[in-house]
Write a protein that holds these residues in place. Structure first.
Motif, PDB file in Angstrom:
ATOM      1  N   TYR A 173      13.018   4.545   6.412  1.00 33.61           N
ATOM      2  CA  TYR A 173      11.941   3.544   6.361  1.00 33.61           C
ATOM      3  C   TYR A 173      12.326   2.414   7.304  1.00 33.61           C
ATOM      4  O   TYR A 173      13.433   1.853   7.202  1.00 33.61           O
ATOM      5  N   ARG A 189      -6.913  -6.543   0.274  1.00 28.63           N
ATOM      6  CA  ARG A 189      -6.310  -5.296  -0.185  1.00 28.63           C
ATOM      7  C   ARG A 189      -6.803  -4.114   0.656  1.00 28.63           C
ATOM      8  O   ARG A 189      -7.297  -3.112   0.120  1.00 28.63           O
ATOM      9  N   GLY A 217      -3.800  -1.896   0.588  1.00 33.72           N
ATOM     10  CA  GLY A 217      -2.623  -2.589   1.128  1.00 33.72           C
ATOM     11  C   GLY A 217      -1.468  -1.632   1.396  1.00 33.72           C
ATOM     12  O   GLY A 217      -1.526  -0.435   1.071  1.00 33.72           O
ATOM     13  N   ALA A 218      -0.409  -2.185   2.010  1.00 29.61           N
ATOM     14  CA  ALA A 218       0.739  -1.353   2.386  1.00 29.61           C
ATOM     15  C   ALA A 218       1.478  -0.836   1.146  1.00 29.61           C
ATOM     16  O   ALA A 218       2.016   0.274   1.159  1.00 29.61           O
ATOM     17  N   HIS A 219       1.497  -1.627   0.062  1.00 37.30           N
ATOM     18  CA  HIS A 219       2.230  -1.184  -1.123  1.00 37.30           C
ATOM     19  C   HIS A 219       1.644   0.092  -1.718  1.00 37.30           C
ATOM     20  O   HIS A 219       2.378   0.978  -2.162  1.00 37.30           O
ATOM     21  N   TYR A 221       3.690  -3.845   9.628  1.00 36.73           N
ATOM     22  CA  TYR A 221       2.920  -4.827   8.850  1.00 36.73           C
ATOM     23  C   TYR A 221       2.490  -6.064   9.611  1.00 36.73           C
ATOM     24  O   TYR A 221       1.589  -6.767   9.181  1.00 36.73           O
ATOM     25  N   PHE A 268      13.182  -5.097   3.296  1.00 37.93           N
ATOM     26  CA  PHE A 268      12.071  -5.606   2.481  1.00 37.93           C
ATOM     27  C   PHE A 268      12.184  -5.077   1.045  1.00 37.93           C
ATOM     28  O   PHE A 268      12.209  -3.865   0.821  1.00 37.93           O
ATOM     29  N   SER A 276      -3.243  -7.462   5.351  1.00 35.54           N
ATOM     30  CA  SER A 276      -2.802  -8.579   4.504  1.00 35.54           C
ATOM     31  C   SER A 276      -2.308  -9.766   5.318  1.00 35.54           C
ATOM     32  O   SER A 276      -2.412 -10.910   4.892  1.00 35.54           O
ATOM     33  N   LYS A 277      -1.716  -9.500   6.476  1.00 33.33           N
ATOM     34  CA  LYS A 277      -1.134 -10.587   7.266  1.00 33.33           C
ATOM     35  C   LYS A 277      -2.107 -11.066   8.331  1.00 33.33           C
ATOM     36  O   LYS A 277      -2.279 -12.255   8.540  1.00 33.33           O
ATOM     37  N   PHE A 283      12.004  -6.860   8.994  1.00 36.10           N
ATOM     38  CA  PHE A 283      12.021  -7.801   7.870  1.00 36.10           C
ATOM     39  C   PHE A 283      13.411  -7.767   7.251  1.00 36.10           C
ATOM     40  O   PHE A 283      13.850  -6.706   6.822  1.00 36.10           O
ATOM     41  N   THR A 298      -1.499  -2.794   7.650  1.00 36.29           N
ATOM     42  CA  THR A 298      -2.143  -3.594   6.600  1.00 36.29           C
ATOM     43  C   THR A 298      -2.942  -4.729   7.224  1.00 36.29           C
ATOM     44  O   THR A 298      -2.610  -5.188   8.325  1.00 36.29           O
ATOM     45  N   ASP A 326       6.623   1.024   9.135  1.00 36.32           N
ATOM     46  CA  ASP A 326       5.819  -0.034   8.513  1.00 36.32           C
ATOM     47  C   ASP A 326       5.545  -1.095   9.585  1.00 36.32           C
ATOM     48  O   ASP A 326       6.419  -1.863   9.953  1.00 36.32           O
TER      49      ASP A 326
HETATM   50  C1  LIG Z   1       7.714  -5.493   5.314  1.00 39.99           C
HETATM   51  C2  LIG Z   1       6.355  -5.662   4.695  1.00 39.99           C
HETATM   52  N1  LIG Z   1       5.508  -4.618   4.697  1.00 39.99           N
HETATM   53  C3  LIG Z   1       4.275  -4.740   4.186  1.00 39.99           C
HETATM   54  C4  LIG Z   1       3.841  -5.902   3.616  1.00 39.99           C
HETATM   55  C5  LIG Z   1       2.421  -6.035   3.140  1.00 39.99           C
HETATM   56  O1  LIG Z   1       2.120  -5.511   1.935  1.00 39.99           O
HETATM   57  P1  LIG Z   1       0.609  -5.405   1.419  1.00 39.99           P
HETATM   58  O2  LIG Z   1      -0.222  -4.814   2.515  1.00 39.99           O
HETATM   59  O3  LIG Z   1       0.673  -4.523   0.227  1.00 39.99           O
HETATM   60  O4  LIG Z   1       0.135  -6.789   1.125  1.00 39.99           O
HETATM   61  C6  LIG Z   1       4.704  -6.997   3.554  1.00 39.99           C
HETATM   62  C7  LIG Z   1       4.289  -8.251   2.877  1.00 39.99           C
HETATM   63  O5  LIG Z   1       4.999  -9.195   2.674  1.00 39.99           O
HETATM   64  C8  LIG Z   1       5.978  -6.877   4.133  1.00 39.99           C
HETATM   65  O6  LIG Z   1       6.811  -7.936   4.164  1.00 39.99           O
END
Ligand SMILES: Cc1ncc(COP(=O)(O)O)c(C=O)c1O
Length: 499
Positions: A274, A349, A208-210, A311, A234, A341-342, A281, A339, A309
């Motif tokens: 960043y 992950r 994931g992005a985190h 995302y 964010f 994730s969305k 966001f 990512t 980012d």
């Molecule tokens: C700005 C931003 N970046 C990245 C992510 C995604 O994070 P991850 O890939 O760890 O789920 C999010 C999720 O809410 C987000 O709001």
């Protein structure tokens, strides 16, 4: 439910103890029952099986069973099976961690490092209104995909194919950069869809992005380095960078994205910026080309990094996705983060970092040090999903669905709120901002709504130094028409009663 195999290992006996074996067995079974390991009506193995497995005589087992039967811990008849009694002759053992000593443990200052203390002082979005909690998403949690519309059956088949006939290279320690076929597929996809310029080798798969934020910060920043952050912005990225001792400088965002000249006047020599340029966001604005070029010029002048980012870039409803900043970078200063994730599911992950060529080795090392490498089975499944056209198909379906859901939310709010709430269609993203009258405390409103099971993110909670217009981020992508209309009506009623 699948039948559990009997935990024979918990009954292993020790010949050297000088305690009769039947007594040891009696004690172990009794303890197992009182501690809850063997629950009421659990069937015990036959005396023959137990004797064979433990390497003791059948008489030893029968003697222990007889005593337990006589005392009421077991019930049943020889030959018809022996079971743990439904009613026990004494109270089960109390859990070792009572409420009282739990409190004592919680109050002890753990002997952790300074870094550990910094980490524990940072608030992250676990179980908060970003929706990271259990159960079905609740209206209007933000940025969660439509779980009910994910092709689980197809995904399951693709995963099963890899597990059923695994290739040797998937079973052993793998490449820290990721499963090569996925990196290759991603490089093609990013080149076509986002105008990136990259080879598969420049892509590092992350959890994931985190995970990507963490690796980027470890490789590129020292504690005390200053970084430009979008304000509002964010909280997730802030939290990761702060936990590594990085100094965050808040730079305001306007309708063109991060205000570069403001950044230069606040602290030109920042180590990095960043940004979320394709869909900021939380404001949802797209960074203008003029700003993108200004940011690249700043990065070149001060030898700074740009952390892009991306995302949520896939969800554009009224125009083609705008090209990524990475594709405009001629000097290798952009680190691109993506990512799944969305666009698919957070639970996968799977995220990735696209790094300039001269950073490939250091990022591979950082990834290997953090977790050796990522699980190849989901990566291989994702590669299949993309190569066979399922990804494009899913994206098209979700775009249509999300566009409809966005329309439902806008109409529901506009028709009932009598101009009190200002909401308009968004050309991209997964949430809408519902703007409130200027003197409203959006955090208070969000709290009141939450007490009535309506979730939102107050815009002001994403801002640190910049004063924002009060508003609520409302997610719409994971809720059906009925849920959106019902909850929008409820939300308006509550807001009207509080203003
Ligand atoms: C700005 C931003 N970046 C990245 C992510 C995604 O994070 P991850 O890939 O760890 O789920 C999010 C999720 O809410 C987000 O709001």
């Amino acid at each position: 439910m699948k039948k559990q195999s009997f935990p024979y290992a918990t009954l292993m006996l020790d010949n050297s103890l000088g305690v009769a074996l039947y007594q040891q067995l009696y004690q172990k079974i009794r303890e197992g029952i009182l501690s809850g390991r063997f629950t009421a009506k659990t069937r015990l193995p036959s005396s023959r099986d137990l004797a064979n497995t433990l390497g003791i005589s059948r008489n030893t087992v029968i003697t222990a069973f007889d005593q337990l039967l006589a005392e009421g811990y077991l019930e049943g008849r020889l030959g018809a099976g022996t079971y743990v009694a439904s009613v026990l002759p004494e109270e089960p053992l109390k859990p070792l961690l009572t409420e009282e000593n739990k409190d004592i443990q919680n109050n002890l200052q753990p002997n952790i490092s300074k870094r550990g203390k910094l980490i524990s002082s940072i608030r992250i979005g676990i179980k908060d209104r970003f929706g990271i909690d259990s159960g079905r998403p609740k209206a209007f949690q933000v940025c969660l995909p439509a779980y009910d519309d994910f092709p689980f059956e197809l995904w399951g088949k693709l995963v099963a194919k890899h597990w059923r006939y695994p290739k040797y290279d998937m079973l052993s320690y793998g490449d820290p950069g990721g499963y090569y076929l996925l990196r290759q597929t991603l490089a093609e996809y990013l080149t076509k869809a986002r105008a990136l310029r990259c080879s598969p080798e420049q892509i590092i798969i992350t959890s994931g992005a985190h995970h990507a934020f963490d690796l980027v910060a470890r490789v590129l920043f020292d504690p005390g380095d200053s970084i430009w952050m979008e304000d509002p912005g964010f909280r997730g990225t802030r939290a990761v960078f702060e936990s590594l001792g990085v100094n965050l400088i808040n730079i305001p965002v306007d309708e063109e994205g991060l205000n570069v000249s403001e950044g230069i006047s606040r602290f030109a020599k920042a180590r990095a910026a960043y940004i979320t340029p394709s869909h900021q966001f939380p404001l949802g604005v797209t960074m203008s080309l003029k700003r993108r070029l200004a940011l690249l010029e700043w990065a070149q002048t001060y030898q700074s990094w740009i952390i892009e980012d991306d995302y949520i870039s896939e969800f554009r409803y009224s125009s083609r996705p705008i090209a990524a900043l990475q594709g405009l970078d001629n000097i290798g200063c952009v680190i691109y983060i993506g990512t799944f994730s969305k666009v698919l599911l957070p639970a996968l992950r799977i995220g990735y970092i696209v790094v300039p060529e001269n950073l490939i080795d250091v990022f591979l090392n950082a990834k290997a040090l953090s977790c050796r490498y990522s699980n190849p089975f989901e990566q291989a499944t994702l590669a299949d999903f993309m190569i066979n056209g399922h990804f494009d198909q899913h994206l098209r379906r979700m775009l249509k669905l999300y566009r409809e859901r966005q329309e439902t939310l806008v109409k529901a709010i506009k028709s009932e709120s009598e101009g009190l709430i200002d909401i308009t269609y968004a050309s991209s993203g997964m949430h809408l901002n519902a703007w409130l009258p200027s003197q409203t405390n959006d955090q208070e409103i969000a709290q009141i709504l939450e007490e009535q099971n309506i979730y939102s993110v107050p815009i002001s909670a994403c801002a640190l130094s910049t004063k924002c217009r009060p508003g609520l981020m409302l997610g719409y992508t994971s809720f059906n028409t009925q849920e959106i209309i019902e909850n929008a009506n409820k939300l308006i009623k509550i807001i009207k009663s509080k203003l």
